[in-house]
Scaffold this motif. Sequence first.
Motif, PDB file in Angstrom:
ATOM      1  N   VAL A 115       0.860  -1.187   0.000  1.00  0.00           N
ATOM      2  CA  VAL A 115       0.000   0.000   0.000  1.00  0.00           C
ATOM      3  C   VAL A 115       0.891   1.230   0.000  1.00  0.00           C
ATOM      4  CG1 VAL A 115      -1.805   1.301   1.183  1.00  0.00           C
ATOM      5  CG2 VAL A 115      -1.805  -1.193   1.301  1.00  0.00           C
ATOM      6  N   VAL A 116       0.643   2.110  -0.952  1.00  0.00           N
ATOM      7  CA  VAL A 116       1.388   3.365  -1.033  1.00  0.00           C
ATOM      8  C   VAL A 116       0.381   4.511  -1.046  1.00  0.00           C
ATOM      9  CG1 VAL A 116       2.989   4.785  -2.367  1.00  0.00           C
ATOM     10  CG2 VAL A 116       3.268   2.287  -2.321  1.00  0.00           C
ATOM     11  N   GLU A 117       0.526   5.406  -0.079  1.00  0.00           N
ATOM     12  CA  GLU A 117      -0.362   6.565  -0.028  1.00  0.00           C
ATOM     13  C   GLU A 117       0.231   7.691  -0.846  1.00  0.00           C
ATOM     14  OE1 GLU A 117      -1.798   7.565   3.825  1.00  0.00           O
ATOM     15  OE2 GLU A 117      -2.232   9.633   3.285  1.00  0.00           O
ATOM     16  N   GLY A 118      -0.606   8.295  -1.691  1.00  0.00           N
ATOM     17  CA  GLY A 118      -0.138   9.362  -2.555  1.00  0.00           C
ATOM     18  C   GLY A 118      -0.521  10.722  -2.030  1.00  0.00           C
ATOM     19  N   TYR A 119      -0.725  11.647  -2.948  1.00  0.00           N
ATOM     20  CA  TYR A 119      -0.994  13.044  -2.590  1.00  0.00           C
ATOM     21  C   TYR A 119      -2.280  13.172  -1.806  1.00  0.00           C
ATOM     22  CZ  TYR A 119      -2.408  17.901  -3.075  1.00  0.00           C
ATOM     23  OH  TYR A 119      -2.828  19.173  -2.808  1.00  0.00           O
ATOM     24  N   GLN A 120      -2.249  14.034  -0.826  1.00  0.00           N
ATOM     25  CA  GLN A 120      -3.463  14.392  -0.118  1.00  0.00           C
ATOM     26  C   GLN A 120      -3.442  15.888   0.124  1.00  0.00           C
ATOM     27  OE1 GLN A 120      -2.941  11.846   3.270  1.00  0.00           O
ATOM     28  NE2 GLN A 120      -2.193  13.501   4.541  1.00  0.00           N
ATOM     29  N   GLY A 121      -4.604  16.497   0.102  1.00  0.00           N
ATOM     30  CA  GLY A 121      -4.642  17.940   0.301  1.00  0.00           C
ATOM     31  C   GLY A 121      -6.051  18.467   0.226  1.00  0.00           C
ATOM     32  N   TYR A 122      -6.147  19.789   0.414  1.00  0.00           N
ATOM     33  CA  TYR A 122      -7.437  20.450   0.394  1.00  0.00           C
ATOM     34  C   TYR A 122      -7.837  20.804  -1.030  1.00  0.00           C
ATOM     35  CZ  TYR A 122      -7.111  21.269   5.422  1.00  0.00           C
ATOM     36  OH  TYR A 122      -7.026  21.119   6.774  1.00  0.00           O
ATOM     37  N   MET A 123      -9.132  20.736  -1.277  1.00  0.00           N
ATOM     38  CA  MET A 123      -9.692  21.280  -2.502  1.00  0.00           C
ATOM     39  C   MET A 123     -10.906  22.100  -2.108  1.00  0.00           C
ATOM     40  SD  MET A 123      -9.646  18.043  -5.122  1.00  0.00           S
ATOM     41  CE  MET A 123     -10.692  17.069  -4.026  1.00  0.00           C
ATOM     42  N   PRO A 124     -10.992  23.370  -2.518  1.00  0.00           N
ATOM     43  CA  PRO A 124     -12.206  24.123  -2.227  1.00  0.00           C
ATOM     44  C   PRO A 124     -13.378  23.495  -2.961  1.00  0.00           C
ATOM     45  CG  PRO A 124     -10.808  25.323  -3.743  1.00  0.00           C
ATOM     46  CD  PRO A 124     -10.013  24.137  -3.288  1.00  0.00           C
ATOM     47  N   MET A 125     -14.481  23.315  -2.280  1.00  0.00           N
ATOM     48  CA  MET A 125     -15.622  22.638  -2.881  1.00  0.00           C
ATOM     49  C   MET A 125     -16.908  23.269  -2.351  1.00  0.00           C
ATOM     50  SD  MET A 125     -16.311  20.048  -4.914  1.00  0.00           S
ATOM     51  CE  MET A 125     -14.788  19.095  -4.830  1.00  0.00           C
ATOM     52  N   VAL A 126     -17.812  23.591  -3.237  1.00  0.00           N
ATOM     53  CA  VAL A 126     -19.114  24.095  -2.822  1.00  0.00           C
ATOM     54  C   VAL A 126     -20.168  23.090  -3.272  1.00  0.00           C
ATOM     55  CG1 VAL A 126     -20.795  25.941  -3.046  1.00  0.00           C
ATOM     56  CG2 VAL A 126     -18.370  26.496  -2.982  1.00  0.00           C
ATOM     57  N   ARG A 127     -20.878  22.533  -2.314  1.00  0.00           N
ATOM     58  CA  ARG A 127     -21.970  21.612  -2.621  1.00  0.00           C
ATOM     59  C   ARG A 127     -23.276  22.279  -2.230  1.00  0.00           C
ATOM     60  NH1 ARG A 127     -20.696  15.795  -0.209  1.00  0.00           N
ATOM     61  NH2 ARG A 127     -20.752  16.961   1.742  1.00  0.00           N
ATOM     62  N   GLN A 128     -24.281  22.082  -3.033  1.00  0.00           N
ATOM     63  CA  GLN A 128     -25.538  22.790  -2.826  1.00  0.00           C
ATOM     64  C   GLN A 128     -26.097  22.594  -1.425  1.00  0.00           C
ATOM     65  OE1 GLN A 128     -28.493  21.835  -5.725  1.00  0.00           O
ATOM     66  NE2 GLN A 128     -29.910  23.406  -5.067  1.00  0.00           N
ATOM     67  N   ALA A 129     -25.974  21.380  -0.900  1.00  0.00           N
ATOM     68  CA  ALA A 129     -26.545  21.100   0.416  1.00  0.00           C
ATOM     69  C   ALA A 129     -25.787  21.779   1.536  1.00  0.00           C
ATOM     70  CB  ALA A 129     -26.562  19.586   0.648  1.00  0.00           C
TER      71      ALA A 129
END
Length: 205
Positions: free
Chosen positions: A167-181
């Motif tokens: 198991v190799v963990e790759g990139y992780q990070g924030y992404m701005p996201m707007v969901r209607q709910a």
Amino acid sequence: NAQTPQTNGITVNGVGTAYGSPDTAVLDLGVSLYNADVAAGMSQVDERMQAIREALIAAGVDATDIRTTGLSVWREQQFDQQGNPTTERYNIWHNYNVTVRDPESVGAVINAAVAAGANNIGGVTFTIADPSALERDARADAIADARERAEHLAELMGVTLGEPVSVVEGYQGYMPMVRQAAYDMGSGGIATGELAVSVNVTVTF
């Protein structure tokens, strides 16, 4: 003769994403002005920045969450219509990095800073102070996604899926996201939306 061992297995990529509302905002704001006298200009900027600092604290920002991130002074030569040098002036610029622990108050904090004399608003960044819980959820989803992909491949190939061996963990990070709910408008018309924490894994079964 020694034989090269054959490498068997199924390697897949899995992606997991977890969503959360930001609990922290970071502002970049301050003062930029011109003055023909550099000492007078510096004094004017210092006075205005002190007023901004007091206004930020009065608006609920902790004093330890206000820090200087930029201070500069540069000379500008003035020219007449014929291009001949005339007078000179100085541009003095001083900025604060401000951490706001309540995203709902961002609009009010900005308004307070502007009312106190801030004329340079560089940006607003929303974040999550401790993303570890979201990272765990995203990681679990990524592993589940990888297993599902591997099981489908094994089914298509007519083989039995074994245990994971790598198991190799790759990139992780924030992404701005707007969901209607989850779309949310803070005071001053600031849209906080949500942040998505994404984790990628590569798994060999």
